[in-house]
Design an enzyme around this catalytic site. Structure first.
Site, PDB file in Angstrom:
ATOM      1  N   ARG A  35      50.408  37.235 -14.847  1.00 41.41           N
ATOM      2  CA  ARG A  35      49.554  37.896 -15.720  1.00 41.41           C
ATOM      3  C   ARG A  35      50.280  38.266 -17.179  1.00 41.41           C
ATOM      4  NH1 ARG A  35      48.205  43.018 -12.517  1.00 41.41           N
ATOM      5  NH2 ARG A  35      47.571  41.573 -10.711  1.00 41.41           N
ATOM      6  N   THR A  50       0.957 -12.845   8.707  1.00 38.44           N
ATOM      7  CA  THR A  50       1.369 -12.520   9.853  1.00 38.44           C
ATOM      8  C   THR A  50       1.679 -13.906  10.763  1.00 38.44           C
ATOM      9  OG1 THR A  50      -0.797 -11.924  10.435  1.00 38.44           O
ATOM     10  CG2 THR A  50       0.935 -10.174  10.017  1.00 38.44           C
ATOM     11  N   ARG A  98       0.765  -1.294   0.063  1.00 37.54           N
ATOM     12  CA  ARG A  98      -0.043   0.033  -0.088  1.00 37.54           C
ATOM     13  C   ARG A  98       0.807   1.277   0.045  1.00 37.54           C
ATOM     14  NH1 ARG A  98      -3.553  -1.687   4.815  1.00 37.54           N
ATOM     15  NH2 ARG A  98      -1.580  -3.183   5.232  1.00 37.54           N
ATOM     16  N   TYR A 158      42.598  18.509  -8.744  1.00 39.32           N
ATOM     17  CA  TYR A 158      42.407  17.463  -9.387  1.00 39.32           C
ATOM     18  C   TYR A 158      43.141  17.363 -10.829  1.00 39.32           C
ATOM     19  CZ  TYR A 158      39.866  13.063 -11.155  1.00 39.32           C
ATOM     20  OH  TYR A 158      39.383  12.188 -11.518  1.00 39.32           O
ATOM     21  N   ASN A 168       0.573   2.813   6.755  1.00 42.51           N
ATOM     22  CA  ASN A 168       0.360   1.638   5.931  1.00 42.51           C
ATOM     23  C   ASN A 168       0.378   2.605   4.411  1.00 42.51           C
ATOM     24  OD1 ASN A 168      -0.440  -0.696   7.261  1.00 42.51           O
ATOM     25  ND2 ASN A 168      -1.921   0.618   8.349  1.00 42.51           N
ATOM     26  N   ARG A 196      31.790  21.183   2.397  1.00 42.90           N
ATOM     27  CA  ARG A 196      31.706  19.751   2.453  1.00 42.90           C
ATOM     28  C   ARG A 196      32.569  18.810   3.284  1.00 42.90           C
ATOM     29  NH1 ARG A 196      33.476  19.265  -3.812  1.00 42.90           N
ATOM     30  NH2 ARG A 196      33.112  17.176  -3.353  1.00 42.90           N
TER      31      ARG A 196
END
Ligand code: UD1
Ligand code: CA
Length: 473
Positions: free
Chosen positions: A440, A79, A15, A387, A227, A333
Site C-alpha cells: 500500500r 416417408t 411445423r 491472464y 410436431n 466454473r
C-alpha cells in the site's frame, strides 16, 4: 428372423418453425432422437438404421453414439421415399420395426409386445393405431366392415367425413421386408403434399389381399409425436415429472416438484433436498444429505456429503468435498475442486481452482488458475490476475495464508504457508512462508482540511459554475 429397427429422421420439421432439425431439439438436455434410440435399444434388435437428411452431420453423430447405421435421404420426398432409400442396406428379407424419429417417449415395452405378436401372427405388415380425441394432423385409419385396415388417409388428403375418424396412425409399423419392398415401387406422389407416402403401402397390401394387422395402443397419449413447439414443451414436462417422481419414490425431498428440472443422467443420494426452481443438469451427482436451494443451476457437478448450496449459485464442472457451504450467488466454473468444510460466499467466482479443506472466501472474489492450501482465508475483493493478455498463469497459496481485502495476486506468483498479505496489496513477487507482504502507499492525514474546504466553498457561493464539489478537484 433378422430384426432391424429403422428410424426416420431426415425431415426438417417445418411445423416446429425452428432452424434446428426437429429430432435434434433437446428434451431435458439431450436430443429427442437420443431419447428414442436409447429406449429402442432395449428391444435388442440386430441392427438399427437411422435415415438422415436435414442437418445430416449432427443427426448422424447422435445416431452413431447409439451404434446405429446411417442412410442418407436427399432430397426428402416423403416417408415412403425414406424407406426406398434403405432398400440396399436392408435387403429383402427380415422384419423391420419402422418408427418416426419424433416420438421421443415411445412406450417401448408395448412396442416389444406388439412386435412379438406381429412376428407370431405371420402377417406381412402391422400398424399401431391410436384412439384419440383430437386427431388433427394425423393420418386416419380406414377399416372395412370386417375391421381390416383398408387405407390410411392423411389429414390434408382427407374428406370431411374421413377427418371425423378418431382412430389414427401412430407412425409405428412392423414390416416383413420381403413383402413391403415390392410394394414401394408402385408408390406415386399424387397427393396434396406431392410426397411418396409410406402409408400408401398399406392400401396396396389391402387391395392385394393381405391387409396390415392393426395393433391398438393402450395409452395413446404416450405414442403422440412432437410436431410443434407446444408438443415439445408438453413432452418435456412429462419426462421432467417422470424423473422427479422416480426420485421422490426413492426418498429424495422436493418441496415443490413442479418447478425443478432434473436431467436423466443426474444421481441423487438419500437425504438430498432439492428446493423449488433448481436445475440439475448433465452428470451432476448430489451425495447424501446435500441441499440445493432455489434458483441454483448445477452442470456436471459433484457435491460431497452434507454440502449446502444456497440460493442463486451457478456451478459447472465442479467437485466439492463434504459439508461445504456455498452461496448465495457463487459461480464455480470448470475445473473447480473444493476440499471439505469450505465456504464460498456472495459473488465469488472460481475457475480451475483447487481449494483445500476449510478455505474461506466469503465475498466478492475471483480465484482462477489457483491453488489454495488448507485453512487459508481469502479477504473480500481478492483477485487472481491470471491472464496477461496472451497466457494464463497460476497462483499458488500455501496453508493458513491470510489474504487481506482488495488484494491482487499477479500470476505467476506463490505465497508460502502462514503468510499474511495486507489489505490493498498488489502481490507481484513470491511471498516467503510466515512473511507479511504489503504494497500500500502510505496514508497521509491533512488536519482541518474539511473546514478549509467548506470555507472556500462559502466564499465562492452564488457564482454559478464555481462549485468545487462538481468533480473539478
Ligand atoms: C406421418 C404419417 C401419418 C401419421 C404420423 C404419425 C405419412 C405420410 N404420414 O405424418 O399418417 O399419423 O406420421 O406421427 O407417413 N421423414 C423422413 N423423410 C421424409 C419425410 C419425413 O425421414 O422425406 C421423417 C421425419 O423426419 C419424421 C417422420 O419421418 O421423423 C415423420 O414425418 P412427418 O413429416 O412428421 O410425418 P407426419 O406428417 O407427422
Ligand atoms: Ca410427425
Amino acid at each position: 428372423m433378422n430384426r432391424t429397427v429403422v428410424v426416420l429422421a431426415a425431415g426438417q420439421g417445418t411445423r416446429m418453425k425452428s432452424p434446428l432439425a426437429k429430432v435434434l431439439h433437446p428434451i431435458l438436455g439431450r436430443p429427442m432422437l437420443a431419447h428414442l434410440l436409447e429406449s429402442l435399444s432395449a428391444l435388442g434388435a440386430d441392427r438399427t438404421v437411422v435415415v438422415v437428411g436435414h442437418q445430416a452431420d449432427a443427426v448422424s453423430a447422435v445416431a452413431r453414439t447409439f451404434g446405429a447405421e446411417v442412410v442418407h435421404q436427399e432430397p426428402q420426398l416423403g416417408t415412403g421415399h425414406a424407406l426406398m432409400c434403405c432398400r440396399d442396406v436392408l435387403g429383402s428379407s427380415g422384419h423391420i420395426l419402422l418408427v418416426a424419429g419424433d416420438v421421443p417417449l415411445l412406450p417401448v415395452d408395448e412396442v416389444g409386445h406388439f412386435w412379438a405378436e406381429f412376428e407370431s401372427s405371420g402377417a406381412r405388415a402391422g400398424v399401431v393405431s391410436l384412439h384419440i380425441e383430437r386427431p388433427f394432423g394425423y393420418g386416419r385409419i380406414l377399416r372395412d366392415a370386417g375391421g381390416n385396415l383398408t387405407r390410411i388417409v392423411e389429414e390434408r388428403d382427407a374428406s370431411a367425413e374421413e377427418r371425423a375418424i378418431r382412430e389414427v396412425n401412430s407412425g409405428v409399423y412392423f414390416l416383413d421386408a420381403s413383402h413391403v419392398m415390392a410394394h414401394l415401387d408402385g408408390l406415386g406422389r399424387g397427393n396434396v403434399q406431392g410426397e411418396y407416402y409410406l402409408t400408401d403401402v398399406f392400401a396396396r397390401m389391402a387391395t392385394g389381399g393381405s391387409p396390415a394387422r392393426l395393433f391398438t395402443a393402450s395409452q395413446p397419449d404416450h405414442w403422440l409425436g412432437v410436431n410443434s413447439q407446444a408438443d415439445l414443451a408438453r413432452t418435456t414436462r412429462r419426462l421432467r415429472r417422470e424423473v422427479v417422481d422416480r426420485w421422490m419414490a426413492q426418498g429424495i425431498t422436493f418441496p415443490d416438484p413442479d418447478t425443478v428440472w432434473v436431467e436423466p443422467a443426474v444421481l441423487l443420494e438419500p437425504g438430498v433436498v432439492v428446493q423449488p426452481h433448481v436445475r440439475l443438469c448433465g452428470a451432476t451427482r448430489l451425495t447424501a444429505c446435500c441441499e440445493v436451494r432455489s434458483f441454483s443451476v448445477l452442470h456436471s457437478t459433484y457435491l460431497g456429503p452434507g454440502t449446502l448450496v444456497k440460493e442463486h449459485c451457478v456451478m459447472e464442472g465442479t467437485r466439492t468435498g463434504s459439508e461445504c457451504i456455498l452461496g448465495p450467488f457463487c459461480h464455480t466454473r470448470e475445473g473447480t475442486e473444493l476440499g471439505d468444510r469450505l465456504h464460498l460466499g456472495n459473488f465469488v467466482e472460481t475457475k480451475k481452482a483447487h481449494l483445500k479443506d476449510g478455505v474461506k472466501a466469503n465475498h466478492l472474489s475471483y480465484l482462477g488458475d489457483a491453488s489454495v492450501g488448507a485453512g487459508s482465508n481469502i479477504g473480500a475483493g481478492t483477485i487472481t490476475c491470471n491472464y496477461d493478455g496472451v497466457h494464463k498463469h497460476r497462483t499458488s497459496l500455501g496453508e493458513r495464508v491470510f489474504v487481506g481485502s482488495d488484494t491482487q495476486l499477479v500470476a505467476p506468483v506463490a505465497v508460502g504457508d502462514g503468510a499474511y498479505i495486507g489489505a490493498g496489496t498488489t502481490v507481484t513477487k513470491d511471498v516467503p512462508p510466515g512473511a507479511l507482504a504489503i504494497s500500500r502507499s502510505p496514508q497521509k492525514n491533512i488536519e482541518g482540511w474539511v473546514a478549509k474546504k467548506k470555507e472556500r466553498e462559502s466564499r465562492g457561493a452564488g457564482e454559478p459554475g464555481n462549485s468545487r464539489s462538481q468533480g473539478k478537484k
